[in-house]
Design a protein around this motif. Structure first.
Motif, PDB file in Angstrom:
ATOM      1  N   VAL A  51      -6.721 -29.082  23.339  1.00 27.78           N
ATOM      2  CA  VAL A  51      -5.903 -29.493  22.194  1.00 27.78           C
ATOM      3  C   VAL A  51      -6.573 -29.072  20.881  1.00 27.78           C
ATOM      4  O   VAL A  51      -5.913 -28.588  19.958  1.00 27.78           O
ATOM      5  N   PHE A  52      -7.875 -29.235  20.818  1.00 24.74           N
ATOM      6  CA  PHE A  52      -8.616 -28.886  19.600  1.00 24.74           C
ATOM      7  C   PHE A  52      -8.475 -27.402  19.291  1.00 24.74           C
ATOM      8  O   PHE A  52      -8.144 -27.016  18.164  1.00 24.74           O
ATOM      9  N   TYR A  53      -8.718 -26.561  20.284  1.00 22.75           N
ATOM     10  CA  TYR A  53      -8.622 -25.119  20.065  1.00 22.75           C
ATOM     11  C   TYR A  53      -7.222 -24.733  19.600  1.00 22.75           C
ATOM     12  O   TYR A  53      -7.053 -23.937  18.664  1.00 22.75           O
ATOM     13  N   SER A  54      -6.213 -25.275  20.256  1.00 24.40           N
ATOM     14  CA  SER A  54      -4.837 -24.905  19.945  1.00 24.40           C
ATOM     15  C   SER A  54      -4.466 -25.280  18.513  1.00 24.40           C
ATOM     16  O   SER A  54      -3.900 -24.467  17.767  1.00 24.40           O
ATOM     17  N   GLN A  55      -4.796 -26.504  18.096  1.00 25.64           N
ATOM     18  CA  GLN A  55      -4.382 -26.959  16.765  1.00 25.64           C
ATOM     19  C   GLN A  55      -5.186 -26.277  15.658  1.00 25.64           C
ATOM     20  O   GLN A  55      -4.637 -25.954  14.597  1.00 25.64           O
ATOM     21  N   VAL A  56      -6.475 -26.056  15.882  1.00 23.95           N
ATOM     22  CA  VAL A  56      -7.277 -25.363  14.865  1.00 23.95           C
ATOM     23  C   VAL A  56      -6.782 -23.933  14.685  1.00 23.95           C
ATOM     24  O   VAL A  56      -6.615 -23.440  13.558  1.00 23.95           O
ATOM     25  N   GLU A  57      -6.526 -23.230  15.779  1.00 24.16           N
ATOM     26  CA  GLU A  57      -6.059 -21.854  15.688  1.00 24.16           C
ATOM     27  C   GLU A  57      -4.675 -21.772  15.054  1.00 24.16           C
ATOM     28  O   GLU A  57      -4.404 -20.877  14.237  1.00 24.16           O
ATOM     29  N   SER A  58      -3.790 -22.721  15.402  1.00 26.85           N
ATOM     30  CA  SER A  58      -2.449 -22.711  14.812  1.00 26.85           C
ATOM     31  C   SER A  58      -2.511 -22.936  13.304  1.00 26.85           C
ATOM     32  O   SER A  58      -1.839 -22.238  12.524  1.00 26.85           O
ATOM     33  N   ALA A  59      -3.310 -23.925  12.878  1.00 27.07           N
ATOM     34  CA  ALA A  59      -3.425 -24.208  11.448  1.00 27.07           C
ATOM     35  C   ALA A  59      -4.058 -23.033  10.699  1.00 27.07           C
ATOM     36  O   ALA A  59      -3.596 -22.644   9.621  1.00 27.07           O
ATOM     37  N   ALA A  60      -5.119 -22.447  11.268  1.00 25.12           N
ATOM     38  CA  ALA A  60      -5.785 -21.320  10.605  1.00 25.12           C
ATOM     39  C   ALA A  60      -4.861 -20.107  10.510  1.00 25.12           C
ATOM     40  O   ALA A  60      -4.812 -19.424   9.475  1.00 25.12           O
ATOM     41  N   ASP A  61      -4.104 -19.821  11.572  1.00 22.58           N
ATOM     42  CA  ASP A  61      -3.175 -18.690  11.547  1.00 22.58           C
ATOM     43  C   ASP A  61      -2.061 -18.908  10.531  1.00 22.58           C
ATOM     44  O   ASP A  61      -1.600 -17.969   9.859  1.00 22.58           O
ATOM     45  N   LEU A  62      -1.587 -20.166  10.421  1.00 23.97           N
ATOM     46  CA  LEU A  62      -0.550 -20.476   9.438  1.00 23.97           C
ATOM     47  C   LEU A  62      -1.052 -20.222   8.018  1.00 23.97           C
ATOM     48  O   LEU A  62      -0.346 -19.634   7.189  1.00 23.97           O
ATOM     49  N   ILE A  63      -2.286 -20.634   7.724  1.00 24.63           N
ATOM     50  CA  ILE A  63      -2.859 -20.403   6.395  1.00 24.63           C
ATOM     51  C   ILE A  63      -3.028 -18.907   6.141  1.00 24.63           C
ATOM     52  O   ILE A  63      -2.722 -18.410   5.051  1.00 24.63           O
ATOM     53  N   GLU A  64      -3.478 -18.177   7.148  1.00 21.83           N
ATOM     54  CA  GLU A  64      -3.709 -16.747   6.978  1.00 21.83           C
ATOM     55  C   GLU A  64      -2.416 -15.981   6.728  1.00 21.83           C
ATOM     56  O   GLU A  64      -2.380 -15.045   5.921  1.00 21.83           O
ATOM     57  N   ARG A  65      -1.334 -16.388   7.388  1.00 21.69           N
ATOM     58  CA  ARG A  65      -0.051 -15.693   7.201  1.00 21.69           C
ATOM     59  C   ARG A  65       0.530 -15.911   5.805  1.00 21.69           C
ATOM     60  O   ARG A  65       1.288 -15.074   5.309  1.00 21.69           O
ATOM     61  N   ASN A  66       0.195 -17.017   5.195  1.00 23.20           N
ATOM     62  CA  ASN A  66       0.805 -17.376   3.912  1.00 23.20           C
ATOM     63  C   ASN A  66      -0.087 -17.075   2.714  1.00 23.20           C
ATOM     64  O   ASN A  66       0.090 -17.675   1.649  1.00 23.20           O
ATOM     65  N   ARG A 138      -8.627 -35.984  14.743  1.00 24.55           N
ATOM     66  CA  ARG A 138      -9.483 -37.167  14.706  1.00 24.55           C
ATOM     67  C   ARG A 138      -8.754 -38.397  15.240  1.00 24.55           C
ATOM     68  O   ARG A 138      -9.279 -39.150  16.076  1.00 24.55           O
ATOM     69  N   ASP A 139      -7.522 -38.606  14.783  1.00 26.36           N
ATOM     70  CA  ASP A 139      -6.757 -39.774  15.225  1.00 26.36           C
ATOM     71  C   ASP A 139      -6.429 -39.712  16.714  1.00 26.36           C
ATOM     72  O   ASP A 139      -6.482 -40.727  17.421  1.00 26.36           O
ATOM     73  N   GLN A 140      -6.112 -38.521  17.208  1.00 26.24           N
ATOM     74  CA  GLN A 140      -5.802 -38.375  18.630  1.00 26.24           C
ATOM     75  C   GLN A 140      -7.026 -38.687  19.488  1.00 26.24           C
ATOM     76  O   GLN A 140      -6.926 -39.347  20.528  1.00 26.24           O
ATOM     77  N   PHE A 141      -8.188 -38.242  19.033  1.00 28.44           N
ATOM     78  CA  PHE A 141      -9.407 -38.517  19.795  1.00 28.44           C
ATOM     79  C   PHE A 141      -9.739 -40.007  19.755  1.00 28.44           C
ATOM     80  O   PHE A 141     -10.124 -40.596  20.774  1.00 28.44           O
ATOM     81  N   GLU A 142      -9.581 -40.644  18.618  1.00 26.89           N
ATOM     82  CA  GLU A 142      -9.901 -42.059  18.501  1.00 26.89           C
ATOM     83  C   GLU A 142      -8.981 -42.929  19.348  1.00 26.89           C
ATOM     84  O   GLU A 142      -9.402 -43.956  19.882  1.00 26.89           O
TER      85      GLU A 142
END
Length: 392
Positions: A51-66, A138-142
């Motif tokens: 889950v961590f890898y997927s969400q970090v990569e998705s967020a980073a790719d979204l920032i890079e595209r914009n 963070r919230d999902q892990f907690e």
């Protein structure tokens, strides 16, 4: 008598069953498995990595595209590289408790870094995307950590907040240390009591398999991101490459034209180059042959070493197996001897009790009857004598 024999039979059967319990042989492997709670911690931490890898990569790719900003694109690549490498270090620790705690601390540190720390402006106008993704992780892990006990969760959350406040992430390199040692001090746990076992052999092999699978999956992506980061900061661009290729093409055309105009000169140049390059090529060939021979010798040495190690391992396994068989035979023999000794003692006791029972049941009434008969005979004789004297 039937009741007496029934009682004796039950007593003998109970004794035999008690003696047979001595035949139970318990073989201990000497390896203590991980507690179920720690196994659950390990499984949860490694499931969270996906889950961590997927969400970090998705967020980073979204920032890079914009964005068209080179620094922002560079920071997205550094976020993916350093965050995922740090997560691998946290979840693959020897202790599942340490892995779970350190992963929790890392997610909290990442939230603090992007929300109010040194990295609050690394993505410019799209900073909220990184903050939102970090808080969500963070919230999902907690939420899952809380399922291991509310009391433990509250106390550990207090430690996490204090640790993150005193150990923030300072830059996009995400340099950090494990929080497990400080957590042991916080709970007043000795380092010698922190890790009591690494688990059974299947558990250790499963841990190694997970590590290798994770490395095989993440390494190509991380290498690709590092190549992108290098290309992003290099001075080479498409226009310069095109100009270089054009220059090479022009030079080649001019060289071909020169060869067509002066064939004698080019022929002499080719002869000179052959003379100059022949010793160099010979030396290169000799060095190559020497290196190949050296490689062959090293390979043979390696094969011999592997063969020797394998034979030593087979010998050790055979020796341990024979020793275990001898020990097991000795234990079984001792157990059988003890059983038969106990049975012999029990039978002797039963025979003695049976003899005493026969004496009490048969001979005691017989002796009592004889004694009473004699007493009655003496009493009768005394009475007759008294009557005879009275008659006189």
């Amino acid at each position: 008598m039937k009741a007496v024999f029934r009682f004796c039979f039950i007593a003998v059967a109970a004794t035999l069953l008690n003696g047979c319990s001595l035949l139970e042989v318990k073989l201990e492997s000497g390896i203590e498995p991980l507690p179920q709670e720690q196994l659950n911690m390990r499984v949860f931490s490694r499931d969270f990595s996906t889950v961590f890898y997927s969400q970090v990569e998705s967020a980073a790719d979204l920032i890079e595209r914009n964005t068209d900003s080179i620094p922002v694109k560079s920071n997205t690549l550094m976020w993916k590289i350093n965050a995922e490498q740090n997560l691998q270090h946290t979840i693959f620790q020897a202790s599942p408790t340490a892995a779970m705690l350190d992963t929790w601390v890392f997610t909290e540190q990442m939230v603090e870094f992007f929300e109010s720390g040194a990295g609050k402006n690394v993505f410019g106008e799209q900073q909220a995307v990184a903050v939102e993704a970090s808080i969500k992780l963070r919230d999902q892990f907690e939420r899952t950590v809380k399922s291991f006990g509310a009391a433990k969760f509250n106390k550990n959350q207090e430690f996490v907040k204090k640790y993150v406040a005193s150990h923030p992430i300072k830059d996009m390199a995400f340099a950090r240390e494990s929080a497990f040692t400080d957590w042991l001090e916080f709970h007043q746990i000795s380092e010698f009591d922190a890790i009591t076992t690494f688990g059974t052999v299947p558990e250790v092999m499963s841990d190694i398999s997970d590590r290798m699978a994770m490395i095989a999956e993440q390494m190509p992506k991380i290498l690709g991101w590092k190549a992108e980061l290098y290309a992003l900061h290099s001075n080479i661009n498409a226009d310069e490459i095109q100009r270089t290729l054009t220059s090479i093409s022009d030079t080649s055309a001019k060289f071909q034209q020169l060869m067509a105009q002066s064939p004698e000169m080019m022929q002499a140049l080719a002869v000179d180059m052959r003379k100059e390059l022949t010793p160099l090529l010979a030396q290169l060939s000799a060095d190559t042959d020497d290196k190949l021979k050296q490689l062959s010798v090293e390979r043979q040495a390696l094969e011999l070493m592997v063969k020797t190690e394998r034979q030593a391992l087979e010998t050790m396994v055979a020796r341990e197996r024979a020793a275990a068989a001898v020990d097991l035979e000795q234990i079984s023999q001792n157990a059988v001897e003890v059983v038969f000794q106990e049975i012999t003692k029990t039978l002797k006791s039963l025979i003695l009790y049976f003899v005493l029972f026969l004496v009490v049941v048969f001979f005691a009434p017989l002796g009592l009857g004889v004694w009473l008969g004699k007493r009655m005979q003496i009493k009768k004789q005394t009475t007759n004598e008294l009557k005879t004297e009275a008659a006189k």
